[in-house]
Design a protein around this motif. Structure first.
Motif, PDB file in Angstrom:
ATOM      1  N   TRP A 105      13.487  21.177 -20.702  1.00 60.86           N
ATOM      2  CA  TRP A 105      13.252  20.925 -19.245  1.00 60.86           C
ATOM      3  C   TRP A 105      12.162  21.713 -19.585  1.00 60.86           C
ATOM      4  N   LYS A 106      11.773  20.498 -18.305  1.00 62.24           N
ATOM      5  CA  LYS A 106       9.893  20.956 -17.344  1.00 62.24           C
ATOM      6  C   LYS A 106      10.205  21.229 -16.008  1.00 62.24           C
ATOM      7  N   PHE A 107       9.553  21.595 -15.552  1.00 63.90           N
ATOM      8  CA  PHE A 107       9.540  22.399 -13.866  1.00 63.90           C
ATOM      9  C   PHE A 107       7.728  21.814 -14.239  1.00 63.90           C
ATOM     10  N   THR A 108       7.248  22.393 -11.967  1.00 61.59           N
ATOM     11  CA  THR A 108       5.790  21.680 -11.911  1.00 61.59           C
ATOM     12  C   THR A 108       6.242  23.366 -11.231  1.00 61.59           C
ATOM     13  N   ASP A 109       6.744  24.008 -10.248  1.00 59.59           N
ATOM     14  CA  ASP A 109       6.415  24.690 -10.254  1.00 59.59           C
ATOM     15  C   ASP A 109       7.361  27.021 -11.129  1.00 59.59           C
ATOM     16  N   LEU A 110       6.294  27.881 -10.806  1.00 64.15           N
ATOM     17  CA  LEU A 110       7.000  28.857 -11.626  1.00 64.15           C
ATOM     18  C   LEU A 110       7.885  29.652 -11.082  1.00 64.15           C
ATOM     19  N   PRO A 111       8.887  29.630  -9.970  1.00 63.50           N
ATOM     20  CA  PRO A 111       9.884  29.973  -9.095  1.00 63.50           C
ATOM     21  C   PRO A 111      10.839  29.554  -9.564  1.00 63.50           C
ATOM     22  N   VAL A 242       0.739  34.950  -4.769  1.00 60.92           N
ATOM     23  CA  VAL A 242       0.539  33.509  -3.624  1.00 60.92           C
ATOM     24  C   VAL A 242       0.058  32.404  -4.102  1.00 60.92           C
ATOM     25  N   THR A 243      -0.765  32.579  -4.140  1.00 65.46           N
ATOM     26  CA  THR A 243      -1.488  31.651  -4.817  1.00 65.46           C
ATOM     27  C   THR A 243      -1.432  30.509  -6.296  1.00 65.46           C
ATOM     28  N   ILE A 244      -1.088  31.933  -7.304  1.00 69.30           N
ATOM     29  CA  ILE A 244      -0.392  31.088  -8.437  1.00 69.30           C
ATOM     30  C   ILE A 244       0.312  31.044  -8.069  1.00 69.30           C
ATOM     31  N   LEU A 245       2.057  31.767  -7.495  1.00 66.66           N
ATOM     32  CA  LEU A 245       2.875  31.030  -7.073  1.00 66.66           C
ATOM     33  C   LEU A 245       3.708  29.569  -6.575  1.00 66.66           C
ATOM     34  N   ARG A 246       2.643  29.266  -5.397  1.00 66.73           N
ATOM     35  CA  ARG A 246       2.934  27.974  -4.907  1.00 66.73           C
ATOM     36  C   ARG A 246       1.799  26.987  -5.856  1.00 66.73           C
ATOM     37  N   GLN A 247       1.437  26.935  -6.085  1.00 66.14           N
ATOM     38  CA  GLN A 247       0.219  26.408  -6.896  1.00 66.14           C
ATOM     39  C   GLN A 247       1.543  25.081  -7.997  1.00 66.14           C
ATOM     40  N   ARG A 248       1.062  23.774  -7.814  1.00 67.26           N
ATOM     41  CA  ARG A 248       1.470  23.120  -8.983  1.00 67.26           C
ATOM     42  C   ARG A 248       1.399  23.520 -10.789  1.00 67.26           C
ATOM     43  N   SER A 249       2.142  23.725 -10.878  1.00 65.18           N
ATOM     44  CA  SER A 249       2.568  23.978 -12.561  1.00 65.18           C
ATOM     45  C   SER A 249       3.347  23.635 -13.704  1.00 65.18           C
ATOM     46  N   ARG A 250       2.263  23.570 -14.391  1.00 58.45           N
ATOM     47  CA  ARG A 250       3.248  22.411 -15.232  1.00 58.45           C
ATOM     48  C   ARG A 250       3.813  23.776 -16.560  1.00 58.45           C
ATOM     49  N   THR A 251       5.468  23.541 -16.892  1.00 53.46           N
ATOM     50  CA  THR A 251       6.213  24.520 -17.786  1.00 53.46           C
ATOM     51  C   THR A 251       7.031  24.130 -18.196  1.00 53.46           C
ATOM     52  N   THR A 252       7.634  24.554 -19.346  1.00 53.66           N
ATOM     53  CA  THR A 252       9.153  23.782 -20.569  1.00 53.66           C
ATOM     54  C   THR A 252       9.222  25.354 -21.165  1.00 53.66           C
ATOM     55  N   ILE A 253      10.812  24.709 -20.542  1.00 54.10           N
ATOM     56  CA  ILE A 253      11.478  26.208 -21.198  1.00 54.10           C
ATOM     57  C   ILE A 253      12.145  25.176 -21.823  1.00 54.10           C
ATOM     58  N   THR A 254      12.129  25.771 -23.517  1.00 59.18           N
ATOM     59  CA  THR A 254      12.441  25.094 -24.499  1.00 59.18           C
ATOM     60  C   THR A 254      13.779  26.301 -25.488  1.00 59.18           C
ATOM     61  N   ILE A 255      15.333  25.561 -25.548  1.00 54.71           N
ATOM     62  CA  ILE A 255      16.106  26.559 -26.080  1.00 54.71           C
ATOM     63  C   ILE A 255      16.432  26.395 -27.069  1.00 54.71           C
ATOM     64  N   GLU A 256      16.945  26.232 -28.477  1.00 58.64           N
ATOM     65  CA  GLU A 256      16.667  25.976 -29.859  1.00 58.64           C
ATOM     66  C   GLU A 256      17.794  27.284 -30.268  1.00 58.64           C
ATOM     67  N   HIS A 257      18.547  26.370 -31.465  1.00 57.52           N
ATOM     68  CA  HIS A 257      20.100  27.201 -32.303  1.00 57.52           C
ATOM     69  C   HIS A 257      18.963  26.852 -33.626  1.00 57.52           C
ATOM     70  N   ASN A 258      18.592  28.152 -33.901  1.00 59.85           N
ATOM     71  CA  ASN A 258      17.792  28.326 -35.168  1.00 59.85           C
ATOM     72  C   ASN A 258      18.259  29.685 -35.904  1.00 59.85           C
ATOM     73  N   ARG A 259      19.162  29.737 -36.733  1.00 67.89           N
ATOM     74  CA  ARG A 259      19.622  31.085 -37.517  1.00 67.89           C
ATOM     75  C   ARG A 259      18.018  31.914 -37.950  1.00 67.89           C
ATOM     76  N   LYS A 260      17.910  30.801 -38.752  1.00 65.06           N
ATOM     77  CA  LYS A 260      16.420  31.347 -39.557  1.00 65.06           C
ATOM     78  C   LYS A 260      15.499  31.974 -38.784  1.00 65.06           C
ATOM     79  N   LYS A 261      14.683  31.034 -37.418  1.00 63.71           N
ATOM     80  CA  LYS A 261      13.545  31.493 -37.413  1.00 63.71           C
ATOM     81  C   LYS A 261      13.798  32.639 -36.231  1.00 63.71           C
ATOM     82  N   ALA A 262      15.764  32.594 -35.527  1.00 62.50           N
ATOM     83  CA  ALA A 262      15.523  33.805 -34.699  1.00 62.50           C
ATOM     84  C   ALA A 262      15.309  35.130 -35.580  1.00 62.50           C
ATOM     85  N   SER A 263      16.106  35.169 -36.223  1.00 64.35           N
ATOM     86  CA  SER A 263      16.375  36.356 -37.234  1.00 64.35           C
ATOM     87  C   SER A 263      14.672  36.436 -37.809  1.00 64.35           C
TER      88      SER A 263
END
Length: 279
Positions: A105-111, A242-263
């Protein structure tokens, strides 16, 4: 059904306080709701209490206030309905990938990123029975958000029988405030260690066989790191925050179901706490 509350509002603070301390005076409420960053006047507290009394959320006996038992029973019923709707396979499957798969999922602000990050963490806790969870936090920028945004997640963590191990890599000037906010019997913290030098802008949560990664764009990451590095007394420069939280910030959340990597990641982080994790 509970009355809708604005995030971080005085109403919310008063209800939270009364949930732990029934039969409390308005002045005690005011003192407990106020902090070194926010102070409320007696008039503001009385205005809120009048509103809550009129809504049937609060009852008054003499000079003391308590939550209404009728309202509390309504909350129980509402919570049961929510649990059936959200803590079910249909909703959890819409968030969490199947084995060997990933979702992003992609977001444009930190909150907003933080809110959905918390949503996924709680979904993971519901889905996986694994006792120990681990996190890598390059810089705890979420301490800059209104306290209630993260405190509810921390309350859930403290209600579980799990252990949460978090490694913070930011300046140790912030160690006291982070410990105050997050350290608990089942939340163990480590500071000043960098197990993933090449991933300073990536935040990791390892819960069971899932790996949750939050990636922040380089410009915002550098601004966060500078804010923490420049601090000399463990208190952030709030105008910069406050400036950092309000500015446009490209963030990406990725979730993997990967047993080997998680271990593999669990073992790497577990070594920092002398915790045995199975291969």
């Amino acid at each position: 059904m509970p009355i809708p509350l604005e995030s971080g509002s005085l109403e919310q603070l008063c209800i939270t306080i009364m949930s732990d301390r029934p039969y409390v005076t308005a002045e005690k409420l005011r003192l407990m709701a106020s902090s070194h960053r926010r102070a409320f006047s007696p008039a503001a507290v009385y205005k809120v209490l009048t509103k809550l009394l009129a809504a049937g959320v609060v009852v008054k006996t003499g000079a003391r206030y308590s939550l209404s038992l009728t309202w509390i029973f309504g909350v129980f019923s509402f919570a049961e309905k929510l649990s059936k709707s959200y803590f079910c396979d249909e909703y959890l499957d819409s968030l969490l990938p199947e084995p060997g798969k990933r979702r992003s999922w992609k977001f444009t602000d930190l909150p907003r990123c933080n809110d959905f990050w918390n949503q996924l963490l709680l979904a993971l806790l519901k889905r996986t029975p694994h006792v120990n969870s681990f996190a890598w936090v390059p810089a705890p920028w979420f301490v800059l958000l209104p306290a209630d945004r993260d405190s509810r997640l921390q309350q859930v963590f403290r209600m579980t029988n799990r252990k949460f191990y978090s490694v913070f890599g930011a300046s140790r000037h912030f160690e006291p405030i982070v410990r105050k906010l997050y350290e608990h019997d089942n939340q163990i913290l480590a500071f000043g260690k960098r197990p993933f030098e090449s991933k300073d802008a990536r935040y990791l949560d390892i819960v069971g066989d899932y790996v949750l990664t939050v990636s922040i764009n380089k410009k915002t990451s550098q601004a966060i790191n500078s804010l923490f590095t420049d601090s000399k007394r463990g208190e952030p420069n709030m105008s910069r925050a406050v400036t950092i939280l309000r500015q446009r910030s490209r963030t990406t959340i990725t979730i993997e179901h990967n047993r080997k990597k998680a271990s593999r990641l669990r073992r790497t982080l577990a070594q920092l706490f002398d915790v045995d994790e199975p291969g």
